[in-house]
Design an enzyme around this catalytic site. Structure first.
Site, PDB file in Angstrom:
ATOM      1  N   CYS A 187     -59.026 -59.538  22.117  1.00 12.35           N
ATOM      2  CA  CYS A 187     -59.101 -60.718  21.255  1.00 12.35           C
ATOM      3  C   CYS A 187     -57.719 -61.310  20.976  1.00 12.35           C
ATOM      4  O   CYS A 187     -56.694 -60.745  21.345  1.00 12.35           O
ATOM      5  CB  CYS A 187     -59.768 -60.335  19.945  1.00 12.35           C
ATOM      6  SG  CYS A 187     -58.784 -59.177  18.970  1.00 12.35           S
ATOM      7  N   ALA A 214     -55.298 -59.046  19.251  1.00 14.48           N
ATOM      8  CA  ALA A 214     -54.692 -58.071  20.174  1.00 14.48           C
ATOM      9  C   ALA A 214     -53.518 -58.708  20.911  1.00 14.48           C
ATOM     10  O   ALA A 214     -52.474 -58.081  21.099  1.00 14.48           O
ATOM     11  CB  ALA A 214     -55.736 -57.566  21.169  1.00 14.48           C
ATOM     12  N   ARG A 254     -50.757 -49.008  23.042  1.00 14.22           N
ATOM     13  CA  ARG A 254     -50.227 -49.759  24.180  1.00 14.22           C
ATOM     14  C   ARG A 254     -48.986 -49.105  24.783  1.00 14.22           C
ATOM     15  O   ARG A 254     -48.525 -49.478  25.833  1.00 14.22           O
ATOM     16  CB  ARG A 254     -49.940 -51.200  23.751  1.00 14.22           C
ATOM     17  CG  ARG A 254     -49.511 -52.110  24.889  1.00 14.22           C
ATOM     18  CD  ARG A 254     -49.681 -53.542  24.473  1.00 14.22           C
ATOM     19  NE  ARG A 254     -49.043 -54.497  25.340  1.00 14.22           N
ATOM     20  CZ  ARG A 254     -47.899 -55.100  25.056  1.00 14.22           C
ATOM     21  NH1 ARG A 254     -47.246 -54.846  23.929  1.00 14.22           N
ATOM     22  NH2 ARG A 254     -47.390 -55.992  25.884  1.00 14.22           N
ATOM     23  N   HIS A 311     -51.194 -64.661  22.470  1.00  8.65           N
ATOM     24  CA  HIS A 311     -49.833 -64.791  23.028  1.00  8.65           C
ATOM     25  C   HIS A 311     -49.253 -66.135  22.609  1.00  8.65           C
ATOM     26  O   HIS A 311     -48.105 -66.246  22.189  1.00  8.65           O
ATOM     27  CB  HIS A 311     -49.846 -64.768  24.566  1.00  8.65           C
ATOM     28  CG  HIS A 311     -50.464 -63.551  25.173  1.00  8.65           C
ATOM     29  ND1 HIS A 311     -51.124 -63.583  26.367  1.00  8.65           N
ATOM     30  CD2 HIS A 311     -50.504 -62.261  24.755  1.00  8.65           C
ATOM     31  CE1 HIS A 311     -51.547 -62.367  26.676  1.00  8.65           C
ATOM     32  NE2 HIS A 311     -51.196 -61.553  25.701  1.00  8.65           N
TER      33      HIS A 311
HETATM   34  S1  CFN Z   1     -51.838 -58.872  27.247  1.00 10.07           S
HETATM   35 FE1  CFN Z   1     -50.328 -58.785  28.904  1.00 10.07          FE
HETATM   36  S2  CFN Z   1     -48.279 -58.846  28.371  1.00 10.07           S
HETATM   37  S3  CFN Z   1     -50.522 -59.977  30.724  1.00 10.07           S
HETATM   38 FE2  CFN Z   1     -50.217 -57.894  31.293  1.00 10.07          FE
HETATM   39  S4  CFN Z   1     -48.092 -57.607  31.575  1.00 10.07           S
HETATM   40 FE3  CFN Z   1     -51.808 -56.064  30.566  1.00 10.07          FE
HETATM   41  S5  CFN Z   1     -53.625 -56.417  29.391  1.00 10.07           S
HETATM   42 MO1  CFN Z   1     -52.752 -54.461  28.712  1.00 10.07          MO
HETATM   43  S6  CFN Z   1     -51.375 -55.204  27.026  1.00 10.07           S
HETATM   44 FE4  CFN Z   1     -50.193 -55.215  28.844  1.00 10.07          FE
HETATM   45 FE5  CFN Z   1     -48.580 -57.060  29.553  1.00 10.07          FE
HETATM   46 FE6  CFN Z   1     -48.441 -59.456  30.449  1.00 10.07          FE
HETATM   47 FE7  CFN Z   1     -51.919 -56.922  28.202  1.00 10.07          FE
HETATM   48  S7  CFN Z   1     -48.004 -55.070  28.816  1.00 10.07           S
HETATM   49  S8  CFN Z   1     -51.229 -53.996  30.274  1.00 10.07           S
HETATM   50  S9  CFN Z   1     -51.619 -56.899  32.615  1.00 10.07           S
HETATM   51  N1  CFN Z   1     -50.502 -56.994  29.574  1.00 10.07           N
HETATM   52  C1  HCA Z   2     -55.157 -55.014  24.564  1.00 13.16           C
HETATM   53  C2  HCA Z   2     -54.176 -53.929  24.916  1.00 13.16           C
HETATM   54  C3  HCA Z   2     -54.387 -53.312  26.263  1.00 13.16           C
HETATM   55  C4  HCA Z   2     -55.674 -52.512  26.331  1.00 13.16           C
HETATM   56  C5  HCA Z   2     -55.684 -51.549  27.458  1.00 13.16           C
HETATM   57  C6  HCA Z   2     -56.977 -51.070  28.042  1.00 13.16           C
HETATM   58  C7  HCA Z   2     -53.185 -52.405  26.546  1.00 13.16           C
HETATM   59  O1  HCA Z   2     -55.599 -55.753  25.421  1.00 13.16           O
HETATM   60  O2  HCA Z   2     -55.473 -55.111  23.411  1.00 13.16           O
HETATM   61  O3  HCA Z   2     -58.018 -51.703  27.944  1.00 13.16           O
HETATM   62  O4  HCA Z   2     -56.901 -50.015  28.667  1.00 13.16           O
HETATM   63  O5  HCA Z   2     -52.550 -52.569  27.557  1.00 13.16           O
HETATM   64  O6  HCA Z   2     -52.917 -51.526  25.734  1.00 13.16           O
HETATM   65  O7  HCA Z   2     -54.421 -54.323  27.249  1.00 13.16           O
END
Ligand code: CFN
Ligand code: HCA
Length: 534
Positions: free
Chosen positions: A55, A58, A89, A187
């Site tokens: 969401c 998050a 995370r 974001h």
């Molecule tokens: S929201 Fe982003 S910020 S888009 Fe990417 S690299 Fe994932 S979903 Mo989990 S939290 Fe994480 Fe980053 Fe960019 Fe999220 S560090 S792994 S692919 N990510």
């Molecule tokens: C998020 C955080 C997440 C969840 C990871 C997952 C992360 O989206 O709220 O589903 O395993 O990287 O911690 O993306």
């Protein structure tokens, strides 16, 4: 066995017509003979379909704000939302001043029914008072969860009053979970306020050292940012700020002093990169420090930008010595990995970035996608300018940075900039489509049903994704690797990270576990749930 349109249609045919119509737009088979292949992305998930998405809260608190270590992040809402974003995370942080590192805390107003009925503003103000008394941080963030917006608590007013009372910045983020369609909206909300209220408020006019850069969209998951910084510092760069992994409020305030912005995760931070360019003239360069080749290319592009003989020589020297050190080890793991196939489905940028590393290990990515990326992450930034495709923006205004003549930092002439743009991808991002082979599948917002169906047809050797599907995939007899949390390992970025990743997935392939699991397709007819033989 590959995938073709007919097989894809067979999978989709199992859906009710309305769902099928929707999901069809989110999936395509890569064809390079077709100039443009469009995908629908950043739109509402079908309710109940079992998505991997999260969401707006998050995305705002969990992703962008949470890693800033010297601010206290207060979650205004029921305790579950705070608990969910508590260290899961793995955004690591360390500090010279341990009293100003709050990364391990989970601070929430713990809203109860009476707060929902009578309002939670007073409780929030009290929590801020307590935080000031206990931690005395330099600044505070407040993140709203769903009920806050529903009952109409005025967090902005509470923040303003607290700023007057305590004399520190208290930033309020209206990132209620229901805003937008995914993490992506969060974001955007976080980026807007950091730009408006933090970046550029530092005293510094000039960076204290040569070659100052910001590293944007690097969150130090499993220590990735530390490995990238190690390499950059060895070459001679001055890292002004990292946004936001192991990030600091103090450093972000002076981000305007950088001469180049590196963008690792374009999806989560392109807004700041754009606004920095408008306000301070600082160009941004898309980098990818995942994979050996990606790391080398990123370093070379940076050297081309700064156009300094010594820096260029040092860049090549570091690349040569790192390669000499890691290649013999990497090549050993390659022997285990070579010829295998992968599915790579992560939230935003990693679904693309890790394909490099897979291919360096001789692993072909058969299917890839993102939970919440936008069309430009698939189709390319040049093809689709971000702003126009930003469906989240219906609810989230674009904060437009005003040009700051006094602090304008573009160090190269406009002519030189054009020359550089022809050589290096300044201000550009090529989406995932261009790096994938013909016949591979690209899926947006993959759901549980499709996960199982695609596995049955393509039978990948490894599936990289997140916690929500990890164990389902493992029970299907497939090596599964979390690319969000790195399964508590890492770093996976840079030179050392490439070796660590190779080691970890090789261990996965070599594990005898798979001999004890019979994949469902080996037991015909296919019975749901009959995955083990005991
Ligand atoms: S929201 Fe982003 S910020 S888009 Fe990417 S690299 Fe994932 S979903 Mo989990 S939290 Fe994480 Fe980053 Fe960019 Fe999220 S560090 S792994 S692919 N990510
Ligand atoms: C998020 C955080 C997440 C969840 C990871 C997952 C992360 O989206 O709220 O589903 O395993 O990287 O911690 O993306």
């Amino acid at each position: 066995m590959g995938m073709n349109e007919a097989k894809l249609q067979e999978i989709l045919d199992q859906y009710p017509p309305k769902v099928q119509k929707n999901r069809k737009k989110h999936i395509f088979i890569k064809r390079s003979d077709v100039e443009s292949q469009q995908i629908e992305a950043n739109t509402r998930t079908i309710p109940g379909i079992i998505t991997n998405r999260g969401c707006a809260y998050a995305g705002c608190k969990g992703v962008v704000l949470g890693p800033i270590k010297d601010m206290v992040h207060i979650v205004h809402g029921p305790i579950g939302c705070g608990y969910y974003a508590w260290n899961t995370r793995r955004n690591k942080a360390k500090s010279d001043d341990p009293k100003q590192n709050f990364i391990n805390y989970c601070i929430s107003t713990d809203m109860q029914e009476s707060d929902i009925v009578f309002g939670g503003e007073k409780k929030l103000a009290k929590v801020i008072d307590e935080v000031m008394e206990i931690f005395n941080p330099k600044a505070i963030t407040l993140s709203a969860t769903c009920p806050v917006g529903l009952i109409g608590d005025d967090m902005g007013a509470v923040a303003k009053a607290a700023e007057a009372k305590h004399g520190v910045q208290v930033l309020s983020f209206s990132c209620e979970g229901y805003k937008g369609v995914s993490q992506s909206a969060g974001h955007h909300i976080a980026n807007n306020i950091l730009m408006e209220k933090v970046i550029g408020t530092g005293e510094q006019e000039e960076a204290p050292a040569k070659f100052p850069i910001n590293l944007l969209g690097e969150y130090n998951i499993g220590g990735d940012g530390w490995e990238v910084e190690r390499i950059l510092k060895e070459i001679g760069y001055h890292v002004v700020s990292v946004m936001t992994g192991d990030g600091s409020y103090e450093a972000i305030k002076n981000a305007h002093t950088a001469e180049l912005n590196l963008v690792q995760c374009h999806r989560s931070i392109n807004y700041i990169a754009e606004m920095l360019e408008t306000k301070y003239g600082t160009p941004w360069l898309k980098v990818n420090f995942i994979g050996i080749e990606g790391t080398i290319e990123s370093l070379r592009n940076m050297a081309l930008y700064f156009d300094d003989k010594e820096l260029t020589l040092k860049t090549e020297a570091v690349i040569a010595s790192e390669l000499a050190r890691i290649e013999p080890i990497f090549d050993q793991y390659k022997k285990i990995c070579e010829g295998k196939t992968a599915f790579c489905f992560v939230g935003g940028s990693r679904g693309h970035h890790f394909q490099n590393l897979f291919s360096e290990l001789g692993i072909e990515t058969l299917l890839a996608g993102y939970e919440f990326a936008h069309r430009d992450d698939y189709e390319g930034r040049e093809v689709i300018p971000t702003i126009k495709t930003d469906a989240d923006s219906k609810n989230i205004p674009h904060y437009t940075a005003e040009v700051d003549e006094k602090r304008f930092r573009l160090k190269v002439s406009p002519e030189k900039l054009e020359e550089l743009k022809a050589k290096i991808p300044l201000g550009q991002y090529n989406g995932m489509r261009f790096d994938m082979k013909d016949g591979s599948i690209i899926v947006d917002d993959l759901n549980h049903f499709e996960t199982e169906e695609f596995i049955k047809v393509l039978k990948p050797d490894i599936f990289t994704s997140g916690i929500k599907d990890k164990y389902v995939i493992q029970k299907m007899g497939i090596n599964s690797k979390q690319l969000h949390s790195y399964d508590y390992s890492g770093p996976y970025a840079g030179f050392n990270g490439a070796v660590k990743f190779a080691e970890d997935i090789s261990m996965g392939f070599a594990s005898p576990t798979w001999n004890f699991i019979t994949p469902p397709w080996k037991n015909q007819p296919l019975l749901e749930g009959s995955v083990t033989e005991e």
